[in-house]
Write a protein that holds these residues in place. Structure first.
Motif, PDB file in Angstrom:
ATOM      1  N   ARG A  14      17.665   7.965  -4.824  1.00  0.00           N
ATOM      2  CA  ARG A  14      18.264   9.283  -4.944  1.00  0.00           C
ATOM      3  C   ARG A  14      19.793   9.225  -5.004  1.00  0.00           C
ATOM      4  O   ARG A  14      20.412   9.847  -5.870  1.00  0.00           O
ATOM      5  CB  ARG A  14      17.820  10.116  -3.733  1.00  0.00           C
ATOM      6  CG  ARG A  14      18.227  11.559  -3.775  1.00  0.00           C
ATOM      7  CD  ARG A  14      17.609  12.284  -2.586  1.00  0.00           C
ATOM      8  NE  ARG A  14      17.894  13.706  -2.604  1.00  0.00           N
ATOM      9  CZ  ARG A  14      17.337  14.583  -1.769  1.00  0.00           C
ATOM     10  NH1 ARG A  14      16.462  14.166  -0.870  1.00  0.00           N
ATOM     11  NH2 ARG A  14      17.641  15.866  -1.837  1.00  0.00           N
ATOM     12  N   ARG A  62       2.125  -6.079   1.949  1.00  0.00           N
ATOM     13  CA  ARG A  62       3.194  -5.361   2.667  1.00  0.00           C
ATOM     14  C   ARG A  62       4.580  -5.892   2.361  1.00  0.00           C
ATOM     15  O   ARG A  62       5.416  -6.058   3.250  1.00  0.00           O
ATOM     16  CB  ARG A  62       2.907  -5.358   4.177  1.00  0.00           C
ATOM     17  CG  ARG A  62       1.477  -4.882   4.474  1.00  0.00           C
ATOM     18  CD  ARG A  62       1.096  -4.802   5.937  1.00  0.00           C
ATOM     19  NE  ARG A  62       1.926  -3.890   6.657  1.00  0.00           N
ATOM     20  CZ  ARG A  62       2.877  -4.284   7.516  1.00  0.00           C
ATOM     21  NH1 ARG A  62       3.094  -5.562   7.728  1.00  0.00           N
ATOM     22  NH2 ARG A  62       3.578  -3.384   8.131  1.00  0.00           N
ATOM     23  N   MET A  87       6.685  14.779  -4.906  1.00  0.00           N
ATOM     24  CA  MET A  87       7.907  15.535  -4.616  1.00  0.00           C
ATOM     25  C   MET A  87       8.482  16.242  -5.842  1.00  0.00           C
ATOM     26  O   MET A  87       9.234  17.196  -5.691  1.00  0.00           O
ATOM     27  CB  MET A  87       8.980  14.650  -3.962  1.00  0.00           C
ATOM     28  CG  MET A  87       9.245  13.274  -4.524  1.00  0.00           C
ATOM     29  SD  MET A  87      10.010  13.086  -6.164  1.00  0.00           S
ATOM     30  CE  MET A  87      11.614  13.819  -5.998  1.00  0.00           C
ATOM     31  N   ASP A 100      -7.686   4.241  -5.480  1.00  0.00           N
ATOM     32  CA  ASP A 100      -8.701   5.286  -5.525  1.00  0.00           C
ATOM     33  C   ASP A 100      -9.515   5.168  -6.816  1.00  0.00           C
ATOM     34  O   ASP A 100     -10.743   5.308  -6.802  1.00  0.00           O
ATOM     35  CB  ASP A 100      -8.036   6.661  -5.438  1.00  0.00           C
ATOM     36  CG  ASP A 100      -8.974   7.720  -4.896  1.00  0.00           C
ATOM     37  OD1 ASP A 100      -9.545   7.492  -3.819  1.00  0.00           O
ATOM     38  OD2 ASP A 100      -9.147   8.757  -5.559  1.00  0.00           O
ATOM     39  N   ASN A 121      -3.427  -6.309   2.018  1.00  0.00           N
ATOM     40  CA  ASN A 121      -2.163  -5.620   1.783  1.00  0.00           C
ATOM     41  C   ASN A 121      -1.015  -6.564   2.117  1.00  0.00           C
ATOM     42  O   ASN A 121      -0.809  -6.909   3.271  1.00  0.00           O
ATOM     43  CB  ASN A 121      -2.123  -4.361   2.662  1.00  0.00           C
ATOM     44  CG  ASN A 121      -0.869  -3.550   2.458  1.00  0.00           C
ATOM     45  OD1 ASN A 121      -0.077  -3.830   1.568  1.00  0.00           O
ATOM     46  ND2 ASN A 121      -0.699  -2.539   3.279  1.00  0.00           N
ATOM     47  N   ILE A 180     -12.632  -5.425  -0.634  1.00  0.00           N
ATOM     48  CA  ILE A 180     -11.956  -5.971   0.541  1.00  0.00           C
ATOM     49  C   ILE A 180     -10.470  -5.980   0.227  1.00  0.00           C
ATOM     50  O   ILE A 180     -10.064  -6.462  -0.828  1.00  0.00           O
ATOM     51  CB  ILE A 180     -12.436  -7.393   0.846  1.00  0.00           C
ATOM     52  CG1 ILE A 180     -13.957  -7.376   1.007  1.00  0.00           C
ATOM     53  CG2 ILE A 180     -11.758  -7.936   2.090  1.00  0.00           C
ATOM     54  CD1 ILE A 180     -14.552  -8.711   1.353  1.00  0.00           C
ATOM     55  N   LEU A 181      -9.695  -5.393   1.118  1.00  0.00           N
ATOM     56  CA  LEU A 181      -8.284  -5.203   0.826  1.00  0.00           C
ATOM     57  C   LEU A 181      -7.395  -6.201   1.534  1.00  0.00           C
ATOM     58  O   LEU A 181      -7.563  -6.460   2.716  1.00  0.00           O
ATOM     59  CB  LEU A 181      -7.869  -3.812   1.303  1.00  0.00           C
ATOM     60  CG  LEU A 181      -7.331  -2.886   0.242  1.00  0.00           C
ATOM     61  CD1 LEU A 181      -8.459  -2.538  -0.704  1.00  0.00           C
ATOM     62  CD2 LEU A 181      -6.758  -1.643   0.868  1.00  0.00           C
ATOM     63  N   LEU A 201       0.820  -1.220   0.000  1.00  0.00           N
ATOM     64  CA  LEU A 201       0.000   0.000   0.000  1.00  0.00           C
ATOM     65  C   LEU A 201       0.849   1.263   0.000  1.00  0.00           C
ATOM     66  O   LEU A 201       0.438   2.292  -0.522  1.00  0.00           O
ATOM     67  CB  LEU A 201      -0.879   0.022   1.249  1.00  0.00           C
ATOM     68  CG  LEU A 201      -2.336   0.481   1.193  1.00  0.00           C
ATOM     69  CD1 LEU A 201      -2.759   1.039   2.526  1.00  0.00           C
ATOM     70  CD2 LEU A 201      -2.616   1.489   0.103  1.00  0.00           C
ATOM     71  N   THR A 202       2.035   1.191   0.599  1.00  0.00           N
ATOM     72  CA  THR A 202       2.843   2.397   0.732  1.00  0.00           C
ATOM     73  C   THR A 202       3.650   2.714  -0.530  1.00  0.00           C
ATOM     74  O   THR A 202       4.285   3.757  -0.600  1.00  0.00           O
ATOM     75  CB  THR A 202       3.812   2.291   1.936  1.00  0.00           C
ATOM     76  OG1 THR A 202       4.669   1.173   1.720  1.00  0.00           O
ATOM     77  CG2 THR A 202       3.042   2.083   3.226  1.00  0.00           C
ATOM     78  N   SER A 237       7.533  -3.405   3.131  1.00  0.00           N
ATOM     79  CA  SER A 237       7.732  -3.291   4.574  1.00  0.00           C
ATOM     80  C   SER A 237       8.382  -4.552   5.128  1.00  0.00           C
ATOM     81  O   SER A 237       9.210  -4.501   6.024  1.00  0.00           O
ATOM     82  CB  SER A 237       6.398  -3.066   5.281  1.00  0.00           C
ATOM     83  OG  SER A 237       5.570  -2.218   4.540  1.00  0.00           O
ATOM     84  N   LYS A 238       8.001  -5.692   4.592  1.00  0.00           N
ATOM     85  CA  LYS A 238       8.502  -6.941   5.144  1.00  0.00           C
ATOM     86  C   LYS A 238       9.893  -7.304   4.645  1.00  0.00           C
ATOM     87  O   LYS A 238      10.718  -7.787   5.384  1.00  0.00           O
ATOM     88  CB  LYS A 238       7.552  -8.089   4.785  1.00  0.00           C
ATOM     89  CG  LYS A 238       6.295  -8.151   5.640  1.00  0.00           C
ATOM     90  CD  LYS A 238       5.498  -9.387   5.271  1.00  0.00           C
ATOM     91  CE  LYS A 238       4.077  -9.321   5.769  1.00  0.00           C
ATOM     92  NZ  LYS A 238       3.190 -10.172   4.956  1.00  0.00           N
ATOM     93  N   LEU A 258      12.942  10.158  -8.292  1.00  0.00           N
ATOM     94  CA  LEU A 258      13.882  10.052  -7.182  1.00  0.00           C
ATOM     95  C   LEU A 258      15.325  10.200  -7.661  1.00  0.00           C
ATOM     96  O   LEU A 258      16.133  10.916  -7.053  1.00  0.00           O
ATOM     97  CB  LEU A 258      13.704   8.684  -6.504  1.00  0.00           C
ATOM     98  CG  LEU A 258      12.849   8.561  -5.246  1.00  0.00           C
ATOM     99  CD1 LEU A 258      11.804   9.653  -5.117  1.00  0.00           C
ATOM    100  CD2 LEU A 258      12.224   7.189  -5.138  1.00  0.00           C
ATOM    101  N   GLU A 317      -7.788 -17.105   0.283  1.00  0.00           N
ATOM    102  CA  GLU A 317      -8.572 -16.400   1.288  1.00  0.00           C
ATOM    103  C   GLU A 317      -9.795 -15.747   0.646  1.00  0.00           C
ATOM    104  O   GLU A 317     -10.917 -15.884   1.117  1.00  0.00           O
ATOM    105  CB  GLU A 317      -7.681 -15.318   1.904  1.00  0.00           C
ATOM    106  CG  GLU A 317      -8.278 -14.627   3.069  1.00  0.00           C
ATOM    107  CD  GLU A 317      -7.815 -15.259   4.363  1.00  0.00           C
ATOM    108  OE1 GLU A 317      -7.934 -14.612   5.394  1.00  0.00           O
ATOM    109  OE2 GLU A 317      -7.340 -16.422   4.338  1.00  0.00           O
ATOM    110  N   THR A 355      -1.897   4.072  -4.060  1.00  0.00           N
ATOM    111  CA  THR A 355      -3.042   4.877  -3.652  1.00  0.00           C
ATOM    112  C   THR A 355      -3.888   5.328  -4.837  1.00  0.00           C
ATOM    113  O   THR A 355      -5.112   5.220  -4.806  1.00  0.00           O
ATOM    114  CB  THR A 355      -2.568   6.115  -2.871  1.00  0.00           C
ATOM    115  OG1 THR A 355      -1.654   5.695  -1.868  1.00  0.00           O
ATOM    116  CG2 THR A 355      -3.732   6.814  -2.225  1.00  0.00           C
TER     117      THR A 355
END
Lengths: 343, 343
Positions: free
Chosen positions: A232, A98, A287, A79, A96, A93-94, A69-70, A101-102, A257, A123, A75
């Motif tokens: 970057r 991740r 950015m 949307d 994520n 139904i979401l 999601l990040t 992150s993981k 970036l 699922e 997003t």
DNA sequence: CTGAAAGCGCTTACAG
DNA sequence: CTGAAAGCGCTTACAG
């Protein structure tokens, strides 16, 4: 919570009749219809989703699996999906995953990720969603969708070679070709590229577009290409090499970036982006307009990708038999700001 | 799809026994347990979510209502919520109200928004979620939650005065006080503020923190305050007024976007942020580190807010009777970069 | 136009 | 330790 049965009792009709009315069946007298509708309104009755789903095996909900999601692209796509669902009374139904992150940016080298995807699909099948949209974090060929899946699935932001699965992506090749052409039109002849990681599909596609524009204008020069790794710092390093060893006048970065990294290097050298050296980016992340000067870049039509994905899945659900699998490519748009100047 | 009944037949036991085993009831012989578990594994059986939910009236899913997914704070909060749910085997169903997309930044003046919220709650009640988290787009007092709601609800990123509803926010007052103190420690005595819109709760709270730090150091000066409206242009305008009419040496902006506007004005005047004038922001949005020089700002603990909200709702579901409603405030963190320099 | 009845796939007292 | 049966709240042939 109030049930169909109670409504039926209050109106002295059978639950069948109430159900028929609620589901818009036509075989009901106007009189009872009005009365029932009134009581439904009064009582604030809402059908039990579970019961309806269990019996009708149609839930009006779609499972969305997201790599992460990040990720900047997620997003906008979600949307877009949701705006389309809104209009068509579908729920989302979401799940994520991740992955970033993981497991960090190299998660797709981690074989465990395919298991996670399959588990998420399982699922959703168990929840009895009517369809599944898989929102990938970056373009790639996805090959872990179970065969003979009992619900339709479409892939967003990536693709697959497995039969029966549609996908919607954006047109990297055309976008990179357009941006390069734009640079050429501004009088640049030595256009360097800071690409992403070498095997990445976005890199390959954008390189194809870049080379196409170059060769159409007889401007190829292999020394002008530098692979980096999307961040970057790697943009900074690549800029240092490119500007020390070549006489390029413009740098096309395959994401915003890395373009920021080029700015860093230029600033360090007392050079001004968009004046001394033209810089172009890709992604149109938020950015990019806060860089100084604001970055000329490629906008990815995220919302549209989401809406198109939603449209495909709903079409396939509506007519599973005459739906034709398709691979869509949505067009990107060049956003001209102040980092590219005519030579 | 394979059902309980089929498993039972394959194992020559009753469906009750299979159900008991699957639900970890202890009253089963080890032998049949092993056999059943094996068959379950073999067949890839997954319980039908709808049937279970209908019967047990427990769905292990939480409805998340979001003011607007594209708001900068939403993703972090939702990611936090989902990471917590992951660990506790809960599912999330998302309802994105899309208020900004539909009505622009002034949506909360639009009375229709309360209806949308109530409708979303109704919807979730009908889906039989076990609980609801309302993720607000900005701090405010929410008063449209239906009384006697049959499921627990917690509010994230805003609060309510309605009884029985917990909330989790971040500590605006402390954060603004800390940042102001930080500026003071750097030797600044004339610290201007570019606040958000006047009635906004974030504005009021941050102003309280700012004033507290100032008065602790005998530094109050009402002329140094300017209200703006959170966007870049308004930051630019406010900077123009403040720097023309006062002799402030530092500007504390109540969000990063307005700080970018201050940079714009400074650059236009040939002034260098962090050298000629110190600038501080709030939010730690991604763009803040791409400003030049990188912006010193306040990080909002979005993921933590999400996780805390998830924790509260799950606790309330687990023990509805001895759960105590609470208003939590998570601490922010100052991110020191290069836009604040000692005087 | 209306209603009695079966059944979706589970869980949960209850009896043995 | 095991199972027959009721029931969650709907929809859907089917009969009248």
């Amino acid at each position: 919570m109030i049930t169909l049965k109670e409504i039926a009792e209050k109106c002295s009709v059978s639950i069948t009749t109430v159900s028929n009315i609620l589901n818009g069946k036509s075989n009901v007298s106007e009189k009872t219809k009005q009365r029932v509708l009134e009581v439904v309104k009064e009582t604030g009755y809402r059908p039990n989703y579970m019961a309806r789903g269990l019996r009708a095996s149609k839930t009006n909900s779609i499972g969305i699996i997201i790599d992460d999601l990040t990720e900047f692209s997620s997003t906008g796509i979600i949307d877009g999906i949701m705006s389309y669902f809104d209009e068509h009374k579908y729920k989302a139904i979401l799940e994520n995953l991740r992955f970033y992150s993981k497991w960090g940016t190299k998660w797709y080298h981690n074989k465990g990720y395919e298991d996670s995807v399959q588990q998420a699909i399982d699922e959703f099948v168990s929840i009895k969603v009517d369809g599944i949209i898989y929102v990938a974090g970056h373009a790639r060929c996805i090959s872990c969708i179970p065969e003979n899946l009992e619900v339709p699935l479409v892939i967003s932001y990536a693709f697959t070679e497995q039969p029966g699965i549609s996908s919607v992506e954006f047109d990297d090749i055309q976008a990179a070709c357009d941006m390069t052409t734009n640079l050429i039109k501004n009088g640049h002849k030595k256009i360097a590229v800071i690409a992403g990681s070498e095997k990445n599909i976005h890199t390959q596609r954008r390189l194809e577009g870049y080379k196409k524009a170059l060769s159409e204008n007889g401007l190829e020069d292999p020394k002008l290409l530098k692979y980096a790794n999307w961040d970057r710092t790697s943009g900074y390093e690549a800029a240092k090499e490119l500007l020390s060893n070549t006489d390029c006048t413009a740098v096309f970065c395959f994401n915003d970036l890395m373009a920021a990294g080029v700015y860093d290097y230029l600033n360090e050298k007392g050079l001004t982006p968009g004046k001394d050296i033209s810089v172009a980016g890709f992604d149109n992340r938020t950015m990019s307009q806060f860089l100084n000067p604001a970055l000329t870049t490629v906008e990815i039509p995220l919302v549209e990708i989401g809406r198109k994905s939603a449209e495909l899945i709903l079409n396939q659900i509506a007519s599973p038999d005459d739906f034709e699998t398709q691979q869509c490519f949505v067009e990107c748009k060049i956003i001209e700001r102040d980092s590219v100047k005519a030579k």
